[in-house]
Design a protein around this motif. Structure first.
Motif, PDB file in Angstrom:
ATOM      1  N   LEU A 288       0.834  -1.199   0.000  1.00  0.00           N
ATOM      2  CA  LEU A 288       0.000   0.000   0.000  1.00  0.00           C
ATOM      3  C   LEU A 288       0.870   1.251   0.000  1.00  0.00           C
ATOM      4  O   LEU A 288       1.744   1.423   0.846  1.00  0.00           O
ATOM      5  CB  LEU A 288      -0.918  -0.003   1.224  1.00  0.00           C
ATOM      6  CG  LEU A 288      -1.900  -1.175   1.326  1.00  0.00           C
ATOM      7  CD1 LEU A 288      -2.728  -1.067   2.592  1.00  0.00           C
ATOM      8  CD2 LEU A 288      -2.784  -1.248   0.093  1.00  0.00           C
ATOM      9  N   GLY A 289       0.641   2.123  -0.978  1.00  0.00           N
ATOM     10  CA  GLY A 289       1.394   3.359  -1.097  1.00  0.00           C
ATOM     11  C   GLY A 289       2.602   3.269  -1.997  1.00  0.00           C
ATOM     12  O   GLY A 289       3.286   4.279  -2.209  1.00  0.00           O
ATOM     13  N   PHE A 290       2.909   2.095  -2.522  1.00  0.00           N
ATOM     14  CA  PHE A 290       4.077   1.911  -3.387  1.00  0.00           C
ATOM     15  C   PHE A 290       3.597   1.836  -4.825  1.00  0.00           C
ATOM     16  O   PHE A 290       3.080   0.812  -5.278  1.00  0.00           O
ATOM     17  CB  PHE A 290       4.834   0.643  -2.981  1.00  0.00           C
ATOM     18  CG  PHE A 290       6.058   0.370  -3.809  1.00  0.00           C
ATOM     19  CD1 PHE A 290       7.124   1.256  -3.809  1.00  0.00           C
ATOM     20  CD2 PHE A 290       6.150  -0.774  -4.581  1.00  0.00           C
ATOM     21  CE1 PHE A 290       8.257   1.004  -4.582  1.00  0.00           C
ATOM     22  CE2 PHE A 290       7.282  -1.043  -5.348  1.00  0.00           C
ATOM     23  CZ  PHE A 290       8.334  -0.132  -5.347  1.00  0.00           C
ATOM     24  N   ARG A 291       3.766   2.948  -5.556  1.00  0.00           N
ATOM     25  CA  ARG A 291       3.313   3.038  -6.934  1.00  0.00           C
ATOM     26  C   ARG A 291       4.382   3.704  -7.790  1.00  0.00           C
ATOM     27  O   ARG A 291       5.177   4.507  -7.281  1.00  0.00           O
ATOM     28  CB  ARG A 291       2.005   3.839  -7.026  1.00  0.00           C
ATOM     29  CG  ARG A 291       0.828   3.170  -6.334  1.00  0.00           C
ATOM     30  CD  ARG A 291      -0.457   3.864  -6.659  1.00  0.00           C
ATOM     31  NE  ARG A 291      -1.606   3.127  -6.166  1.00  0.00           N
ATOM     32  CZ  ARG A 291      -2.854   3.355  -6.561  1.00  0.00           C
ATOM     33  NH1 ARG A 291      -3.103   4.306  -7.457  1.00  0.00           N
ATOM     34  NH2 ARG A 291      -3.851   2.646  -6.080  1.00  0.00           N
ATOM     35  N   PRO A 292       4.392   3.434  -9.085  1.00  0.00           N
ATOM     36  CA  PRO A 292       5.371   4.091  -9.954  1.00  0.00           C
ATOM     37  C   PRO A 292       5.177   5.603  -9.963  1.00  0.00           C
ATOM     38  O   PRO A 292       4.066   6.116  -9.790  1.00  0.00           O
ATOM     39  CB  PRO A 292       5.090   3.474 -11.333  1.00  0.00           C
ATOM     40  CG  PRO A 292       4.399   2.188 -11.043  1.00  0.00           C
ATOM     41  CD  PRO A 292       3.601   2.418  -9.802  1.00  0.00           C
ATOM     42  N   LEU A 293       6.265   6.325 -10.168  1.00  0.00           N
ATOM     43  CA  LEU A 293       6.208   7.779 -10.225  1.00  0.00           C
ATOM     44  C   LEU A 293       5.588   8.235 -11.542  1.00  0.00           C
ATOM     45  O   LEU A 293       5.795   7.617 -12.589  1.00  0.00           O
ATOM     46  CB  LEU A 293       7.618   8.363 -10.090  1.00  0.00           C
ATOM     47  CG  LEU A 293       8.350   8.086  -8.773  1.00  0.00           C
ATOM     48  CD1 LEU A 293       9.772   8.629  -8.841  1.00  0.00           C
ATOM     49  CD2 LEU A 293       7.606   8.673  -7.591  1.00  0.00           C
ATOM     50  N   SER A 294       4.829   9.309 -11.465  1.00  0.00           N
ATOM     51  CA  SER A 294       4.252   9.898 -12.669  1.00  0.00           C
ATOM     52  C   SER A 294       5.086  11.095 -13.103  1.00  0.00           C
ATOM     53  O   SER A 294       6.100  11.426 -12.475  1.00  0.00           O
ATOM     54  CB  SER A 294       2.808  10.332 -12.387  1.00  0.00           C
ATOM     55  OG  SER A 294       2.792  11.315 -11.352  1.00  0.00           O
ATOM     56  N   HIS A 295       4.661  11.736 -14.169  1.00  0.00           N
ATOM     57  CA  HIS A 295       5.357  12.944 -14.605  1.00  0.00           C
ATOM     58  C   HIS A 295       5.005  14.077 -13.646  1.00  0.00           C
ATOM     59  O   HIS A 295       3.828  14.360 -13.404  1.00  0.00           O
ATOM     60  CB  HIS A 295       4.945  13.298 -16.035  1.00  0.00           C
ATOM     61  CG  HIS A 295       5.564  14.572 -16.529  1.00  0.00           C
ATOM     62  ND1 HIS A 295       6.894  14.657 -16.904  1.00  0.00           N
ATOM     63  CD2 HIS A 295       5.026  15.819 -16.688  1.00  0.00           C
ATOM     64  CE1 HIS A 295       7.165  15.892 -17.282  1.00  0.00           C
ATOM     65  NE2 HIS A 295       6.047  16.611 -17.179  1.00  0.00           N
ATOM     66  N   ARG A 296       6.026  14.727 -13.087  1.00  0.00           N
ATOM     67  CA  ARG A 296       5.805  15.787 -12.093  1.00  0.00           C
ATOM     68  C   ARG A 296       6.254  17.124 -12.653  1.00  0.00           C
ATOM     69  O   ARG A 296       7.293  17.227 -13.299  1.00  0.00           O
ATOM     70  CB  ARG A 296       6.592  15.502 -10.806  1.00  0.00           C
ATOM     71  CG  ARG A 296       6.126  14.283 -10.047  1.00  0.00           C
ATOM     72  CD  ARG A 296       6.937  13.070 -10.346  1.00  0.00           C
ATOM     73  NE  ARG A 296       8.339  13.212  -9.932  1.00  0.00           N
ATOM     74  CZ  ARG A 296       9.323  12.446 -10.386  1.00  0.00           C
ATOM     75  NH1 ARG A 296       9.069  11.509 -11.289  1.00  0.00           N
ATOM     76  NH2 ARG A 296      10.567  12.606  -9.950  1.00  0.00           N
TER      77      ARG A 296
END
Length: 428
Positions: A288-296
């Motif tokens: 839970l809470g571990f997701r790939p990074l998006s474009h920031r």
């Protein structure tokens, strides 16, 4: 006796005249022609003649009886006890007649249960998606990792408040954290507020009181970063390897705060390495809470950098908890300027300890061979031991506070943190 049968004797030698009969009835009914007839007089109007009693048609009028009915009945001498009152519609079985000298109490007055919040991260992600859809400029100040971290922190404030209200043991870090936010107000959009209120005390339809039993605030340090439940160890005698359940059921600040650090770094979009590993394996997205990074956007990083959070350091108080009050207040002020959802200012110390009835709904995944979709977002069905309403069953599907871990043919990929599942520990 002989004298009584004699006819009347003349007095002084005179013979008396015979006594004449008098008839006062109807002329057509007179049978004695020698009787003197008097005019027939009708009775007063208020006196009515009763109907003749059934009998032969040739019954004489002298043999019929009359009944005089008064114009008004006299008042009763005794009145009913409920005159002027209301008629009770209560069930007689509920009266004290059936429970005299009886005392009722629950067999286990402090019955506890263990709810979870695996859907909190999904609720946070969808909330952020809706906010950015309505206001594209929001992506310049807010990142999805911010909302995920904010939701995790609010969830733990709710957990600690429930433990305090229910007189459950508190650690030193938990007491310090409750003191820190005793009067601090946080802005919660409606989906996040519903998630917080999903946890709490409940009274089932069978009138049983249930109190949530929740884990302590995670303070374990991994890789120099605090806020974890602990490291995952290979099965061995005397080693508790069930700690993975916590990572799969309740988000921890260690995972989400580290995600904030990676989001403000120069890491490219895509997966990153987590500090939580098992036998050199990286966890799956079941953590839970571990997701790939998006474009920031670069300007969105300023919100975290302004309070001293960098890609290499994350200040927290209490120590090793991953709780940064300054960052949370900054995120709260940003959410207050949104209008997609109804926003509510919440002081957790004043929030009621009553939770949602959907905590009794058990959610089971639909197992399909070859399907590796996470149980949380796959096909699931609610079950309950009681006949709950459709709204409660729907709430149970949305928050999944009792999501079961079920496998098909030893395939645990739908809920497991790691691709390789450790074997069971040897028996002692």
């Amino acid at each position: 006796m002989a004298d009584a049968l004699r006819p009347p004797q003349p007095i002084n030698g005179a013979v008396p005249e015979p006594q004449q009969r008098i008839y006062s009835g109807r002329p057509e009914n007179q049978r004695d022609p020698t009787a003197q007839h008097q005019p027939f007089r009708r009775r007063p109007a208020q006196n009515q003649r009763a109907q003749p009693a059934p009998g032969p048609s040739n019954q004489s009028s002298q043999q019929r009886r009359t009944l005089v009915v008064p114009s008004a009945l006299p008042p009763p001498t005794r009145k009913a006890a409920n005159v002027g009152g209301t008629i009770s519609t209560a069930n007689p079985a509920d009266a004290s007649l059936f429970s005299a000298g009886m005392s009722v109490r629950e067999v286990v007055p402090r019955q506890t249960f263990t709810p979870s919040a695996p859907a909190a991260i999904e609720v946070a992600a969808r909330t952020f998606s809706e906010l950015v859809t309505d206001d594209a400029n929001l992506s310049k100040t807010l990142l999805p990792e911010y909302v995920t971290y904010y939701t995790t922190a609010m969830l733990w404030l709710r957990i600690l408040t429930l433990k305090e209200k229910n007189a459950q043991p508190l650690t030193v870090e938990e007491r310090d954290l409750l003191t820190l936010v005793q009067s601090t107000s946080f802005v919660l959009p409606e989906p996040l507020l519903l998630q917080m209120r999903a946890l709490g005390n409940i009274v089932t339809q069978t009138k049983q009181h249930l109190y949530p039993m929740l884990p302590p605030l995670p303070t374990h340090v991994i890789g120099g970063h605090g806020g974890y439940y602990g490291t995952l160890l290979p099965p061995a005698a005397g080693v508790d390897n069930s700690i993975h359940n916590l990572y799969e059921e309740i988000p921890c600040l260690g995972v989400t705060s580290y995600a904030v650090m990676r989001s403000i770094s120069n890491d490219p979009p895509g997966p990153y390495n987590s500090l939580l590993t098992f036998q050199d394996q990286q966890p799956t997205n079941r953590l839970l809470g571990f997701r790939p990074l998006s474009h920031r956007r670069p300007e969105a990083k300023n919100l975290a950098l302004a309070v001293g959070v960098t890609d290499a350091a994350f200040q927290s108080y209490p120590a090793n908890t991953g709780f940064n009050l300054e960052l949370l207040v900054a995120i709260s002020k940003t959410l207050a300027n949104t209008s997609t959802f109804k926003n509510t200012n919440i002081v957790f110390s004043t929030l009621s300890e009553i939770g949602a009835q959907s905590q009794t709904v058990i959610v089971r995944p639909e197992l399909i061979p070859g399907d590796t979709t996470p149980s949380l977002v796959g096909d699931i069905r609610p079950t309950s031991l009681m006949q709950e309403s459709e709204s409660i069953l729907g709430s149970g599907l949305f928050f999944c506070t009792q999501l079961m871990k079920e496998s098909l043919a030893q395939d645990h990929s739908r809920w497991s943190l790691f691709p390789a599942i450790p074997d069971r520990p040897p028996k002692m």
